[in-house]
Design a protein around this motif. Structure first.
Motif, PDB file in Angstrom:
ATOM      1  N   ILE A  74      80.180  23.310  35.403  1.00  0.00           N
ATOM      2  CA  ILE A  74      78.940  23.539  36.158  1.00  0.00           C
ATOM      3  C   ILE A  74      79.244  23.801  37.624  1.00  0.00           C
ATOM      4  O   ILE A  74      78.702  24.723  38.242  1.00  0.00           O
ATOM      5  CB  ILE A  74      77.983  22.333  36.005  1.00  0.00           C
ATOM      6  N   ILE A  75      80.142  22.992  38.194  1.00  0.00           N
ATOM      7  CA  ILE A  75      80.526  23.161  39.606  1.00  0.00           C
ATOM      8  C   ILE A  75      81.228  24.498  39.818  1.00  0.00           C
ATOM      9  O   ILE A  75      80.956  25.220  40.797  1.00  0.00           O
ATOM     10  CB  ILE A  75      81.441  22.000  40.062  1.00  0.00           C
ATOM     11  N   PHE A  76      82.116  24.854  38.906  1.00  0.00           N
ATOM     12  CA  PHE A  76      82.884  26.104  39.001  1.00  0.00           C
ATOM     13  C   PHE A  76      81.955  27.320  38.980  1.00  0.00           C
ATOM     14  O   PHE A  76      82.066  28.221  39.828  1.00  0.00           O
ATOM     15  CB  PHE A  76      83.877  26.175  37.837  1.00  0.00           C
ATOM     16  N   ILE A  77      81.039  27.344  38.030  1.00  0.00           N
ATOM     17  CA  ILE A  77      80.093  28.462  37.919  1.00  0.00           C
ATOM     18  C   ILE A  77      79.213  28.545  39.162  1.00  0.00           C
ATOM     19  O   ILE A  77      79.000  29.619  39.732  1.00  0.00           O
ATOM     20  CB  ILE A  77      79.221  28.307  36.653  1.00  0.00           C
ATOM     21  N   SER A  78      78.696  27.388  39.587  1.00  0.00           N
ATOM     22  CA  SER A  78      77.792  27.349  40.739  1.00  0.00           C
ATOM     23  C   SER A  78      78.480  27.811  42.015  1.00  0.00           C
ATOM     24  O   SER A  78      77.864  28.464  42.860  1.00  0.00           O
ATOM     25  CB  SER A  78      77.248  25.930  40.924  1.00  0.00           C
ATOM     26  N   PHE A  79      79.767  27.463  42.181  1.00  0.00           N
ATOM     27  CA  PHE A  79      80.505  27.855  43.382  1.00  0.00           C
ATOM     28  C   PHE A  79      80.521  29.375  43.550  1.00  0.00           C
ATOM     29  O   PHE A  79      80.251  29.901  44.639  1.00  0.00           O
ATOM     30  CB  PHE A  79      81.943  27.317  43.316  1.00  0.00           C
ATOM     31  N   LEU A 133      69.210  12.259  42.583  1.00  0.00           N
ATOM     32  CA  LEU A 133      69.139  12.003  41.139  1.00  0.00           C
ATOM     33  C   LEU A 133      70.518  12.108  40.485  1.00  0.00           C
ATOM     34  O   LEU A 133      70.879  11.296  39.635  1.00  0.00           O
ATOM     35  CB  LEU A 133      68.183  13.001  40.478  1.00  0.00           C
ATOM     36  N   PHE A 134      71.294  13.113  40.884  1.00  0.00           N
ATOM     37  CA  PHE A 134      72.628  13.285  40.314  1.00  0.00           C
ATOM     38  C   PHE A 134      73.499  12.069  40.597  1.00  0.00           C
ATOM     39  O   PHE A 134      74.202  11.572  39.701  1.00  0.00           O
ATOM     40  CB  PHE A 134      73.293  14.541  40.881  1.00  0.00           C
ATOM     41  N   MET A 185      64.941  21.925  51.706  1.00  0.00           N
ATOM     42  CA  MET A 185      65.628  20.669  52.020  1.00  0.00           C
ATOM     43  C   MET A 185      65.139  19.532  51.122  1.00  0.00           C
ATOM     44  O   MET A 185      65.927  18.687  50.671  1.00  0.00           O
ATOM     45  CB  MET A 185      65.400  20.321  53.489  1.00  0.00           C
ATOM     46  N   ALA A 186      63.835  19.517  50.858  1.00  0.00           N
ATOM     47  CA  ALA A 186      63.262  18.470  50.002  1.00  0.00           C
ATOM     48  C   ALA A 186      63.811  18.569  48.587  1.00  0.00           C
ATOM     49  O   ALA A 186      64.124  17.555  47.942  1.00  0.00           O
ATOM     50  CB  ALA A 186      61.741  18.589  49.988  1.00  0.00           C
ATOM     51  N   TYR A 187      63.958  19.801  48.088  1.00  0.00           N
ATOM     52  CA  TYR A 187      64.513  20.018  46.747  1.00  0.00           C
ATOM     53  C   TYR A 187      65.963  19.548  46.667  1.00  0.00           C
ATOM     54  O   TYR A 187      66.372  18.877  45.711  1.00  0.00           O
ATOM     55  CB  TYR A 187      64.408  21.493  46.385  1.00  0.00           C
ATOM     56  N   LEU A 188      66.753  19.903  47.671  1.00  0.00           N
ATOM     57  CA  LEU A 188      68.170  19.489  47.712  1.00  0.00           C
ATOM     58  C   LEU A 188      68.289  17.970  47.768  1.00  0.00           C
ATOM     59  O   LEU A 188      69.122  17.377  47.060  1.00  0.00           O
ATOM     60  CB  LEU A 188      68.865  20.114  48.918  1.00  0.00           C
ATOM     61  N   GLY A 241      71.065  22.898  45.781  1.00  0.00           N
ATOM     62  CA  GLY A 241      70.179  21.981  45.064  1.00  0.00           C
ATOM     63  C   GLY A 241      70.152  22.272  43.576  1.00  0.00           C
ATOM     64  O   GLY A 241      70.100  21.362  42.752  1.00  0.00           O
ATOM     65  N   GLY A 242      70.217  23.577  43.228  1.00  0.00           N
ATOM     66  CA  GLY A 242      70.247  23.967  41.816  1.00  0.00           C
ATOM     67  C   GLY A 242      71.490  23.483  41.099  1.00  0.00           C
ATOM     68  O   GLY A 242      71.451  23.152  39.909  1.00  0.00           O
ATOM     69  N   THR A 243      72.610  23.434  41.825  1.00  0.00           N
ATOM     70  CA  THR A 243      73.854  22.908  41.251  1.00  0.00           C
ATOM     71  C   THR A 243      73.695  21.432  40.894  1.00  0.00           C
ATOM     72  O   THR A 243      74.066  21.000  39.789  1.00  0.00           O
ATOM     73  CB  THR A 243      75.023  23.082  42.245  1.00  0.00           C
ATOM     74  N   PHE A 244      73.157  20.658  41.825  1.00  0.00           N
ATOM     75  CA  PHE A 244      72.904  19.239  41.548  1.00  0.00           C
ATOM     76  C   PHE A 244      71.897  19.084  40.409  1.00  0.00           C
ATOM     77  O   PHE A 244      72.028  18.204  39.554  1.00  0.00           O
ATOM     78  CB  PHE A 244      72.384  18.530  42.803  1.00  0.00           C
ATOM     79  N   SER A 245      70.882  19.951  40.406  1.00  0.00           N
ATOM     80  CA  SER A 245      69.862  19.885  39.361  1.00  0.00           C
ATOM     81  C   SER A 245      70.449  20.158  37.981  1.00  0.00           C
ATOM     82  O   SER A 245      70.070  19.525  36.985  1.00  0.00           O
ATOM     83  CB  SER A 245      68.753  20.895  39.663  1.00  0.00           C
TER      84      SER A 245
END
Length: 417
Positions: free
Chosen positions: A293-298, A394-395, A385-388, A333-337
């Motif tokens: 997930i981290i690799f793709i998001s990067f 949560l993560f 910022m609120a989303y991030l 934020g999408g990466t964490f989500s």
């Protein structure tokens, strides 16, 4: 085809990707069509309608998919799952009506929101059939049907809106025809696995709803948390800004859905490893999937920083080039989500529903006040910022809960030996 047929992992993975791509791309595509044909203001209405429908969808699904897919001992029959889905789908529509009335929207906006909720109810209906396929290690079947149905919905929506140039009529006809199409394509495949019957056994239904309540409440709060920036924009800013934020948010939402490529086919396997106390395999798969997930998001974030807002401006015919920083914040934020979505499913698979609910409850309270403050103070950047803040918090909490339970499981296994 039957439930005992051996299917290659490559085939399962391929069709899961195709299905997830169509599912993830549909929201992206529909917003683009509405923006180009009906303009930014109508697209803003469609965007908030879609956000509300996603929230209502959590009622329709009731968080059961992860539980059903990992029901290795078949604690509940498919008939029970199917009956429960009939109940939750009805509850979804009733809740949508109540939400619309309480919110005090205009008549046109209310009707559009209602029929968009009906369109999303189709996701809830088909989800129970796909849960059966996943339970039997046949995600390839679920992927095919998911792709076919989403493609049909996108095509239908496009044709109707081109003919009528009216968002309300488009949502009405698309919702009704999609429901019929969903039932027609899923039932023939389902009968290859099991009989289709309804089971109104009160005790079984009650037990199932109790078992999944924490998952339902958690998924509902999850969508509520992620929609608080949109709700704040809807309250404090014009419809056009809702459209801007939704366009910027779409790629981060897609990252979240694309992450399911990796972990959804393996969710049942994770449950097996946990049940058999094969902790090395369990931990290795967790680390591998989070790393993926981290690799793709990067790479998505890197590429999007340079060309993302230009491409989105071109696709949607709306100039959002001034929001490059907000776009990157939303992607992070999408990466964490995506990580949260994965860990949510893992915790559901190992039956830690109460922990999920506690975490979501705490963040939901924080997100409500934080989103209002950030949006009023910083506008779209504040919403980003609120989303991030919500997704990263949560993560961190979910990862801590999982690590705690892994250590606990290893200690119990060591002491028993």
């Amino acid at each position: 085809m039957n439930n005992k047929e051996i299917v290659s992992s490559k085939k399962v993975f391929f069709w899961n990707i195709v299905g997830s791509l169509c599912s993830a791309g549909s929201s992206f595509y529909l917003l683009m069509v509405v923006t180009r044909i009906c303009g930014a203001s109508q697209a803003g209405i469609f965007s908030i309608a879609f956000a509300i429908a996603q929230l209502m969808l959590t009622i329709g699904r009731y968080g059961m998919r992860a539980y059903q897919a990992t029901d290795l001992r078949e604690e509940f029959s498919f008939s029970t799952y199917l009956t429960s889905r009939l109940i939750t789908s009805f509850a979804m529509i009733i809740s949508s009506v109540i939400y619309i009335i309480v919110s005090g929207y205009t008549i046109e906006k209310s009707i559009i929101i209602f029929f968009v909720c009906l369109i999303k109810m189709v996701d809830a209906v088909e989800d129970v059939f796909h849960g059966l396929f996943q339970q039997n290690f046949r995600m390839d079947v679920a992927g095919k049907l998911l792709a076919f149905r989403n493609f049909f919905t996108m095509l239908l929506f496009t044709v109707i809106i081109l003919v009528f140039k009216n968002l309300l009529i488009t949502c009405l006809l698309t919702s009704l025809l999609s429901i019929v199409f969903c039932i027609l394509i899923n039932i023939p495949f389902t009968t290859k696995f099991t009989d289709i019957n309804f089971s109104w056994n009160y005790n079984n239904l009650k037990r199932l709803f109790i078992q999944c309540f924490a998952l339902f409440a958690g998924s509902f709060l999850s969508l509520y948390i992620y929609n608080t920036p949109k709700n704040a924009i809807d309250k404090y800013m014009l419809n056009e800004f809702q459209t801007f934020y939704s366009i910027l948010f779409m790629p981060s939402f897609v990252i979240n859905l694309f992450s399911e490529f990796a972990f959804k086919p393996l969710l049942t396997n994770l449950a097996v490893y946990w049940d058999k106390v094969e902790m090395k395999k369990f931990i290795y798969m967790i680390v591998k999937l989070i790393s993926l997930i981290i690799f793709i998001s990067f790479f998505v974030i890197l590429i999007s920083y340079f060309i993302g807002v230009e491409v989105l401006s071109l696709i949607y015919s709306v100039d959002i080039r001034e929001y490059r920083i907000e776009f990157v914040i939303l992607l992070i934020g999408g990466t964490f989500s995506a990580g949260v979505n994965f860990l949510y499913n893992v915790l559901a698979a190992i039956r830690k529903q109460k922990s999920i609910l506690t975490a979501y409850g705490a963040i939901a309270i924080t997100a409500t006040f934080a989103s209002a403050f950030f949006v009023k103070t910083y506008g779209i950047r504040g919403a980003s910022m609120a989303y991030l803040l919500s997704s990263s918090s949560l993560f961190t909490i979910f990862l801590g809960i999982l690590i705690f339970n892994i250590i606990k499981k290893i200690k119990i296994s060591f002491n028993s030996n």
